[in-house]
Structure formats: structure tokens, C-alpha cells
Design an enzyme around this catalytic site. Structure first.
Site, PDB file in Angstrom:
ATOM      1  N   LEU A 192     -39.480   2.207 -54.791  1.00 10.78           N
ATOM      2  CA  LEU A 192     -40.142   1.561 -55.925  1.00 10.78           C
ATOM      3  C   LEU A 192     -41.230   0.622 -55.417  1.00 10.78           C
ATOM      4  O   LEU A 192     -40.966  -0.288 -54.637  1.00 10.78           O
ATOM      5  CB  LEU A 192     -39.122   0.797 -56.772  1.00 10.78           C
ATOM      6  CG  LEU A 192     -39.595   0.266 -58.128  1.00 10.78           C
ATOM      7  CD1 LEU A 192     -38.423   0.107 -59.078  1.00 10.78           C
ATOM      8  CD2 LEU A 192     -40.333  -1.068 -58.004  1.00 10.78           C
ATOM      9  N   HIS A 226     -36.064  -9.243 -48.710  1.00 15.67           N
ATOM     10  CA  HIS A 226     -37.418  -9.768 -48.582  1.00 15.67           C
ATOM     11  C   HIS A 226     -37.704 -10.646 -49.799  1.00 15.67           C
ATOM     12  O   HIS A 226     -37.235 -10.341 -50.904  1.00 15.67           O
ATOM     13  CB  HIS A 226     -38.407  -8.599 -48.526  1.00 15.67           C
ATOM     14  CG  HIS A 226     -39.807  -8.978 -48.182  1.00 15.67           C
ATOM     15  ND1 HIS A 226     -40.689  -9.471 -49.119  1.00 15.67           N
ATOM     16  CD2 HIS A 226     -40.495  -8.932 -47.008  1.00 15.67           C
ATOM     17  CE1 HIS A 226     -41.848  -9.713 -48.543  1.00 15.67           C
ATOM     18  NE2 HIS A 226     -41.767  -9.393 -47.266  1.00 15.67           N
TER      19      HIS A 226
END
Length: 340
Positions: free
Chosen positions: A127, A231
């Protein structure tokens, strides 16, 4: 801006390549390599061309298209079952407890063990949304539409679904986890390993990665600090996954240490909440609710936000723009779910 999600075709290669160059590394499913992207698109086309809902090793690549300009602004992928062409490796977090009666001490050590436990699961991944489009719920459209695609083609998917979140990457594009562990055995940087894995597969992991468990306390602090940490740009994605019923089940990525989220497919919230309705009217729906809707199947599948109003007896009214993006007419069936 109005956007809809559709299966990608080979004509989208250039657009996907431009998106891939924006990812900033650590994005194995979307490598900035034209040959790898072309192979993905060809594999997806073959899966879409097969009508039977057989549970085999398929990949579906989707793109988010601006309905006004035709530009591709995002992408996502769905794998029906991982670990078929080459092993699907993860590190499993565990604890080893040892006791000495003579010293009257118990020692518990956190361990990382190389594992293929998740082999055979379906995966939602790849994605990526263009940085300029990260508003208006487009990320949620990309993410949640995948679950409705799975529900529509349920026979092709496994009973367990996973999602790998990208781990912490530093400003130079390196991975503290890789530098503290795997990099010592491979003689290459994180970026080199990531690119090689994306284009050639991960058999080199099986060839060179140590098979014995790793004591976490023996890793440098920089590596320990990022284990199972997403992240910063992936924190919202992690919250969305948790909202859908995914949980971090003590598996992490072997490259960057990012968390792997796992859910029982039929308990994913969007799958359990989605309903199918017959389109009875297309027109103004002043009292309508903006819902995530999908229609069609395989190559003809579409997903978009649409204003919808329940009419009873399993029928709905839908706004003209939504109907146009979904390519539906009166009498067609749509699958839909609330935005929250």
C-alpha cells in the site's frame, strides 16, 4: 477529488514505477524496478483472467485512479498465500527461561528465532499513496477495499491474513535493525539487500542467515530499540489494522524489524460488517451516508466512496458519481460498509 480503486493493468507500469521511486526504501512489494513491477502486473493479470475461485498462489495489484484526470495516485496489493515460490521468513519473538538451583537464580532471555510459521497465509501489502494525496480518507479507501475484495472472492484466500509494516528507516535510508543483525552476515547494506530481495526473492536469506536463535541482549541498543516498531509514516496504518482486528503476534520482519500484524480472515472487521444490496435507484440522496462500496468481480471490480441511502428489503439508492465510479446501474449489486 474523487478516486476509485481498480485492478492494475500493464498500462499502469509507468505510473507504478513513478510511485515506487517515492517510497524511500524498505518497501519490498513496490520496488523501483520496471522488470519486477512488470512481472507483478503480469502475474496479477493472469490471476484476474482465471474465473474459478481456486485457492492457489495469486497476486492482485490494485491502483487508485483520479476519476477526473485518470492519474494513478496510489496502489495496493493482495497475496492469496505467501511462502509458495520461496520460504516466507519472519523472526519470532520468544523467551528462554533458565534456572540454576545452585545459584538460586532464574534467567530469562528474549530471543529472535528464524521462522516460516506464517507460510500459507494471505497478505495485504504494497500500500502506497502519493504524498500529495494523504487526505480525504484515500488511505483508508486503499486499505479497507482490499478486505471487501477478499470477501467477494473468499474462496481464493486463506483463513489467516497478515500485514507487514515497514520498520524504522534512518534519514540515510538505512535500517538500524539490519545493521545490528543481518547485515553482519551478508556483507551488503540494507538498501542493497532490500533491492535484491524485491527483484530476486529471498532464497539468499536461507543460504546465509544463521539458523540458531539470536539473543536480543547481544544486539546493539540501536537495533534493540526498533524491534517491532513501525516506521513513523506507518503508525496510522498500524492503528487501522488494529481497528480491523489485526494484532502483533510476536513476528517481525527479518530485514528492518518492523511488526507483522495477523488476523483471522473471517474476523476482519470490514469483512464481517460488509453487506450486499441491490441498487434500486440512482440519483440525489440528500439523506445518504458516505460509505465504502465495491462492485463487480475480478478484472471488473471497482471500489469507491459513494453516497448511499437504504430503501428497505436489501435495496439502496446511490448517487450518480458513486454509481459512475463503480460502473453500476439499477439492478446491480454493491457490497458496502460504513466509513468507521
Amino acid at each position: 477529488m474523487s478516486c476509485f480503486l481498480r485492478p492494475a493493468t500493464l498500462k499502469d507500469l509507468g505510473a507504478l514505477y513513478e510511485l515506487a521511486k517515492l517510497t524511500g526504501g524498505g518497501f519490498t512489494n513496490l520496488p523501483p524496478d520496471r522488470n519486477s513491477l512488470r512481472a507483478k502486473l503480469e502475474r496479477s493479470a493472469a490471476a484476474l483472467a482465471r474465473e474459478a475461485d481456486e485457492h492457489v498462489d495469486d497476486l492482485f495489484v490494485m491502483v487508485l485512479e483520479n476519476s477526473e484526470t485518470g492519474q494513478v495516485r496510489g496502489t495496493c496489493q493482495i497475496f492469496t498465500m505467501v511462502g509458495q515460490n520461496w520460504p516466507f521468513y519472519s523472526y519470532r519473538l520468544g523467551t528462554l527461561t533458565q534456572t540454576s538451583r545452585e545459584l538460586n537464580r532464574t534467567f530469562r532471555a528474549d530471543m529472535l528465532t528464524l521462522s516460516t510459521d506464517l507460510e500459507g497465509a494471505s497478505e495485504v501489502g504494497g500500500l502506497f499513496l502519493h504524498p500529495r494525496e494523504r487526505a480525504g480518507g484515500l488511505g483508508m479507501l486503499l486499505a479497507r477495499s482490499r478486505y471487501l475484495f477478499i470477501k467477494k472472492h473468499r474462496g481464493r484466500f486463506s483463513d489467516r491474513t497478515l500485514a507487514e509494516l515497514r520498520g524504522v528507516i534512518d534519514e540515510a535510508g538505512g535500517s538500524p535493525f539490519w545493521d545490528g543483525l543481518a547485515g553482519k552476515f551478508f556483507g551488503m547494506s540494507f538498501q542493497e539487500a532490500d533491492e535484491f530481495n524485491a527483484t530476486n526473492g529471498n532464497q539468499f536469506i536461507a543460504d546465509l542467515m544463521p539458523k540458531h536463535p539470536i539473543y536480543i541482549d547481544m544486539l546493539p541498543e540501536s537495533a534493540r530499540a526498533v524491534i517491532a516498531m513501525p516506521h513513523p509514516s506507518g503508525r496510522a496504518a498500524m492503528r487501522m489494522l488494529e481497528h480491523e482486528g489485526f494484532a502483533h503476534d510476536k513476528y517481525i520482519d527479518i530485514f528492518d524489524g518492523g511488526p507483522t500484524m495477523v488476523a483471522h480472515t473471517d474476523r476482519i472487521r470490514s469483512i464481517t460488517d460488509a453487506v450486499e444490496s441491490r441498487v434500486a435507484r440512482i440519483g440525489d440522496v440528500p439523506d445518504g451516508e458516505r460509505r465504502l462500496a465495491t462492485a463487480g468481480r475480478l478484472a471488473g471490480w471497482r471500489a469507491a466512496y459513494a453516497l448511499m441511502e437504504p430503501l428497505g428489503d436489501g435495496e439502496v439508492a446511490i448517487d450518480p458519481e458513486g454509481a459512475e465510479m463503480l460502473l453500476v446501474d439499477v439492478g446491480d449489486t454493491v457490497m458496502h460498509v460504513g466509513r468507521t
